[in-house]
Design a protein around this motif. Structure first.
Motif, mmCIF file in Angstrom:
data_model
loop_
_atom_site.group_PDB
_atom_site.id
_atom_site.type_symbol
_atom_site.label_atom_id
_atom_site.label_comp_id
_atom_site.label_asym_id
_atom_site.label_seq_id
_atom_site.Cartn_x
_atom_site.Cartn_y
_atom_site.Cartn_z
ATOM 1 N N LEU A 15 0.657 -0.916 0.097
ATOM 2 C CA LEU A 15 0.117 -0.001 0.063
ATOM 3 C C LEU A 15 0.968 1.235 -0.003
ATOM 4 C CD1 LEU A 15 -2.673 -1.149 2.459
ATOM 5 C CD2 LEU A 15 -3.111 -0.250 0.057
ATOM 6 N N VAL A 16 1.985 1.081 0.665
ATOM 7 C CA VAL A 16 3.016 2.325 0.681
ATOM 8 C C VAL A 16 3.369 2.510 -0.907
ATOM 9 C CG1 VAL A 16 5.472 3.182 1.326
ATOM 10 C CG2 VAL A 16 3.866 2.240 2.900
ATOM 11 N N VAL A 17 3.678 1.690 -1.481
ATOM 12 C CA VAL A 17 4.310 1.766 -3.052
ATOM 13 C C VAL A 17 2.778 2.332 -4.046
ATOM 14 C CG1 VAL A 17 5.125 0.428 -5.031
ATOM 15 C CG2 VAL A 17 5.903 0.060 -2.639
ATOM 16 N N VAL A 18 1.771 1.743 -3.624
ATOM 17 C CA VAL A 18 0.658 2.138 -4.277
ATOM 18 C C VAL A 18 0.344 3.713 -3.956
ATOM 19 C CG1 VAL A 18 -1.806 2.117 -4.552
ATOM 20 C CG2 VAL A 18 -0.532 0.004 -4.396
ATOM 21 N N ASN A 19 0.563 4.110 -2.842
ATOM 22 C CA ASN A 19 0.303 5.719 -2.599
ATOM 23 C C ASN A 19 1.502 6.443 -3.209
ATOM 24 O OD1 ASN A 19 -1.669 7.204 -1.406
ATOM 25 N ND2 ASN A 19 -0.143 8.013 0.123
ATOM 26 N N MET A 20 2.855 5.958 -3.399
ATOM 27 C CA MET A 20 3.648 6.578 -4.171
ATOM 28 C C MET A 20 3.281 7.092 -5.485
ATOM 29 S SD MET A 20 7.171 4.302 -2.993
ATOM 30 C CE MET A 20 8.398 5.661 -3.898
ATOM 31 N N ALA A 21 2.567 5.923 -6.184
ATOM 32 C CA ALA A 21 2.003 6.148 -7.598
ATOM 33 C C ALA A 21 0.892 7.255 -7.581
ATOM 34 C CB ALA A 21 1.436 4.777 -8.111
ATOM 35 N N VAL A 22 0.154 7.281 -6.377
ATOM 36 C CA VAL A 22 -0.975 8.240 -6.100
ATOM 37 C C VAL A 22 -0.212 9.666 -6.075
ATOM 38 C CG1 VAL A 22 -3.022 9.002 -4.739
ATOM 39 C CG2 VAL A 22 -2.374 6.541 -5.069
ATOM 40 N N GLY A 23 0.585 9.848 -5.356
ATOM 41 C CA GLY A 23 1.344 11.129 -5.196
ATOM 42 C C GLY A 23 1.963 11.403 -6.484
ATOM 43 N N GLY A 24 2.623 10.480 -7.112
ATOM 44 C CA GLY A 24 3.267 11.182 -8.422
ATOM 45 C C GLY A 24 2.503 11.539 -9.494
ATOM 46 N N LEU A 25 1.011 10.832 -9.423
ATOM 47 C CA LEU A 25 0.221 11.433 -10.389
ATOM 48 C C LEU A 25 0.008 12.997 -10.179
ATOM 49 C CD1 LEU A 25 -1.359 10.722 -12.913
ATOM 50 C CD2 LEU A 25 -3.184 10.184 -11.353
ATOM 51 N N VAL A 26 -0.360 13.143 -8.926
ATOM 52 C CA VAL A 26 -0.676 14.949 -8.678
ATOM 53 C C VAL A 26 0.549 15.726 -8.693
ATOM 54 C CG1 VAL A 26 -0.268 14.571 -6.249
ATOM 55 C CG2 VAL A 26 -1.919 16.145 -7.194
ATOM 56 N N GLY A 27 1.780 15.025 -8.573
ATOM 57 C CA GLY A 27 3.091 15.783 -8.689
ATOM 58 C C GLY A 27 3.230 16.170 -9.976
ATOM 59 N N LEU A 28 2.594 15.837 -11.034
ATOM 60 C CA LEU A 28 2.975 16.203 -12.542
ATOM 61 C C LEU A 28 2.647 17.775 -12.518
ATOM 62 C CD1 LEU A 28 0.822 13.515 -14.551
ATOM 63 C CD2 LEU A 28 3.186 13.642 -14.088
ATOM 64 N N GLU A 29 1.591 18.234 -11.790
ATOM 65 C CA GLU A 29 1.080 19.551 -11.808
ATOM 66 C C GLU A 29 1.907 20.568 -11.198
ATOM 67 O OE1 GLU A 29 -3.283 18.818 -13.323
ATOM 68 O OE2 GLU A 29 -3.245 19.578 -11.166
ATOM 69 N N ARG A 30 2.769 20.423 -10.153
ATOM 70 C CA ARG A 30 3.258 21.105 -9.188
ATOM 71 C C ARG A 30 4.254 22.242 -9.887
ATOM 72 N NH1 ARG A 30 1.841 21.522 -3.540
ATOM 73 N NH2 ARG A 30 0.375 19.866 -3.446
ATOM 74 N N THR A 31 4.737 21.814 -10.992
ATOM 75 C CA THR A 31 5.709 22.859 -11.567
ATOM 76 C C THR A 31 4.997 23.604 -12.698
ATOM 77 O OG1 THR A 31 7.677 21.700 -10.542
ATOM 78 C CG2 THR A 31 8.154 23.240 -12.423
ATOM 79 N N THR A 32 4.458 22.826 -13.790
ATOM 80 C CA THR A 32 4.336 23.139 -15.132
ATOM 81 C C THR A 32 3.020 23.884 -15.317
ATOM 82 O OG1 THR A 32 3.598 20.996 -15.744
ATOM 83 C CG2 THR A 32 6.024 21.515 -15.866
ATOM 84 N N VAL A 33 1.833 23.232 -14.556
ATOM 85 C CA VAL A 33 0.693 23.756 -15.022
ATOM 86 C C VAL A 33 0.216 25.267 -14.974
ATOM 87 C CG1 VAL A 33 -1.900 23.300 -14.576
ATOM 88 C CG2 VAL A 33 -0.466 21.364 -14.905
ATOM 89 N N PRO A 34 0.663 25.891 -13.777
ATOM 90 C CA PRO A 34 0.578 27.210 -13.952
ATOM 91 C C PRO A 34 1.096 28.006 -15.093
ATOM 92 C CG PRO A 34 0.875 26.439 -11.388
ATOM 93 C CD PRO A 34 1.288 25.280 -12.482
ATOM 94 N N LEU A 35 2.180 27.328 -15.385
ATOM 95 C CA LEU A 35 2.870 28.042 -16.359
ATOM 96 C C LEU A 35 2.430 27.907 -17.769
ATOM 97 C CD1 LEU A 35 6.432 27.611 -14.805
ATOM 98 C CD2 LEU A 35 5.364 29.625 -15.011
ATOM 99 N N ILE A 36 1.702 26.714 -17.953
ATOM 100 C CA ILE A 36 0.954 26.376 -19.040
ATOM 101 C C ILE A 36 0.006 27.254 -19.337
ATOM 102 C CG2 ILE A 36 -0.603 24.670 -20.237
ATOM 103 C CD1 ILE A 36 1.192 22.514 -18.908
ATOM 104 N N GLY A 37 -0.829 27.707 -18.276
ATOM 105 C CA GLY A 37 -1.886 28.724 -18.495
ATOM 106 C C GLY A 37 -1.415 29.769 -18.956
ATOM 107 N N THR A 38 -0.309 30.341 -18.332
ATOM 108 C CA THR A 38 0.265 31.698 -18.706
ATOM 109 C C THR A 38 0.728 31.662 -20.073
ATOM 110 O OG1 THR A 38 2.246 31.473 -17.393
ATOM 111 C CG2 THR A 38 0.262 32.654 -16.408
#
Length: 408
Positions: A15-38
């Motif tokens: 379950l720890v490994v599964v939650n690493m995948a859960v976190g990785g998916l939302v981590g896609l947005e932390r850097t790039t998505v606000p800059l994609i918008g602008t």
């Protein structure tokens, strides 16, 4: 079958490994998505840019709330698998969205994915370990998820520097979806562990205390003092996270930092938040929940202040702020979940955790909405000041309302 971390280490580790995948998916947005918008879609309003966080936060919060109630009708494993199936389109939509509306729609799906998958990994780990090790269990769960968030933010910042904002950074999410879905097929359900804990619980459910969602929502949101204190602290914690999620990439690029440096700042925060929860979760089992919650909120306040005080040196400001925010959040996160679990009878604990996670994750939307309105009206710096004031006030409320609860 028995309760305990050692006794259930294989399932717990899976379950720890599964939650690493859960976190990785939302981590896609932390850097790039606000800059994609602008930069890609030419959005000029900060509120419009932060709309993806509002969509994510509202959807995830409502799904968290529903997840607790759904556990009465469906097994946790079924809900975990459903969350992953919903998340399959997300990387592709982020990578090739033809308009900003598609990005917002992807975040609705991402909120559903996170609300179901992350909620189930939390509940299943708590089911496995029993009451004595809840702090450590939640610390390990959140550590896995948020370390993956940070590592992915670092990776996407690097990929964006080399290959551009899209599609390469977002397509790394395909790996997380495939891994999470495959591993969730192997996980065993924990219904039998819940039944065992109920059988061993020293106190039966009191007469007149209903385990349903409506009564538990009222109990967790305002009727019970400690649960109310935890819910408001969780909301403000994620308010400042949602605010910095949108504001920091814009603030630091405005002050001359490139994508790699922004990726470092946005990655360092959740990595420290993640790794730090292993010792703080263990510490919450030893010294109690309240000291970590109150002091952690005040450390976060200091991190927000540092971002502005040192802004003439933006890389130093970003890194020191990320360190303080990461450590402060690491102190708060597992202690809050463990505190809610302490005060909730096993018969209504899933609904109590769902309610707490509803209030906590509505903070993402509240933070993004506040950031957008204040940034459009008064500038990005004003939003950081507001977050610092709210976080300090929340820490004081937590000190007033939250009490420790004996753990059997």
């Amino acid at each position: 079958m028995s309760l305990g971390l050692r006794e259930n280490r294989l399932q717990f580790t899976l379950l720890v490994v599964v939650n690493m995948a859960v976190g990785g998916l939302v981590g896609l947005e932390r850097t790039t998505v606000p800059l994609i918008g602008t930069d890609v879609f030419g959005l000029s309003s900060d509120l419009a840019v932060f709309s993806f966080i509002i969509a994510f936060g509202v959807t995830k919060a409502l799904t968290n709330l529903a997840a607790g109630a759904l556990t009465a009708r469906f097994r946790r494993r079924q809900l975990l698998l459903t969350g992953w199936l919903i998340g399959v389109p997300v990387p592709f939509m982020l990578a090739w969205a033809p308009s900003w509306g598609w990005i917002v729609a992807a975040n609705v799906l991402l909120g559903l994915n996170q609300g179901l998958a992350w909620s189930m990994t939390v509940n299943m780990k708590i089911d496995l370990v029993g009451p004595a090790r809840r702090g450590l269990a939640t610390g390990l769960n959140e550590a896995a998820g948020y370390t993956a968030v940070g590592a992915t933010a670092l990776l996407t910042g690097y990929l964006a520097t080399v290959y551009g904002l899209r599609p390469a950074p977002e397509l790394t999410g395909v790996v997380f979806v495939a891994a999470g879905l495959a591993l969730s097929l192997i996980v065993r359900d924990t219904a039998a562990h819940v039944a065992l804990e109920l059988a061993q619980h020293p106190k039966p459910l009191p007469d007149g205390e209903h385990p349903g969602l409506a009564s538990t929502f009222a109990r967790t949101s305002w009727r019970e003092r400690s649960l109310r204190g935890a819910s408001q602290a969780g909301l403000v914690n994620n308010l400042n996270d949602g605010l910095t999620w949108g504001v920091f990439p814009l603030l630091f690029t405005d002050h001359g930092l490139g994508l790699a440096a922004v990726g470092l700042i946005k990655g360092l925060y959740p990595i420290l938040w993640g790794i730090g929860q292993i010792p703080t979760g263990h510490l919450a089992d030893r010294v109690g929940r309240k000291p970590l919650i109150v002091s952690g909120m005040l450390v976060q306040t200091g991190g927000l202040v540092l971002a502005l005080v040192l802004l003439e040196r933006p890389l130093l400001a970003g890194v020191t702020s990320a360190v303080a925010l990461g450590l402060g959040t690491a102190m708060v996160y597992p202690a809050l979940i463990a505190s809610v679990s302490d005060h909730a009878h096993p018969a209504w604990r899933a609904n109590a955790l769902g309610t707490y996670r509803f209030w906590r994750d509505i903070g993402y939307a509240a933070g993004a909405l506040l950031a957008g309105l204040l940034a459009d009206a008064s500038g990005l710096e004003a939003t950081v000041i507001a977050a610092a004031v709210l976080t300090a006030g929340s820490g004081l409320l937590a000190a007033w309302w939250i009490t420790e609860h004996p753990r059997s």
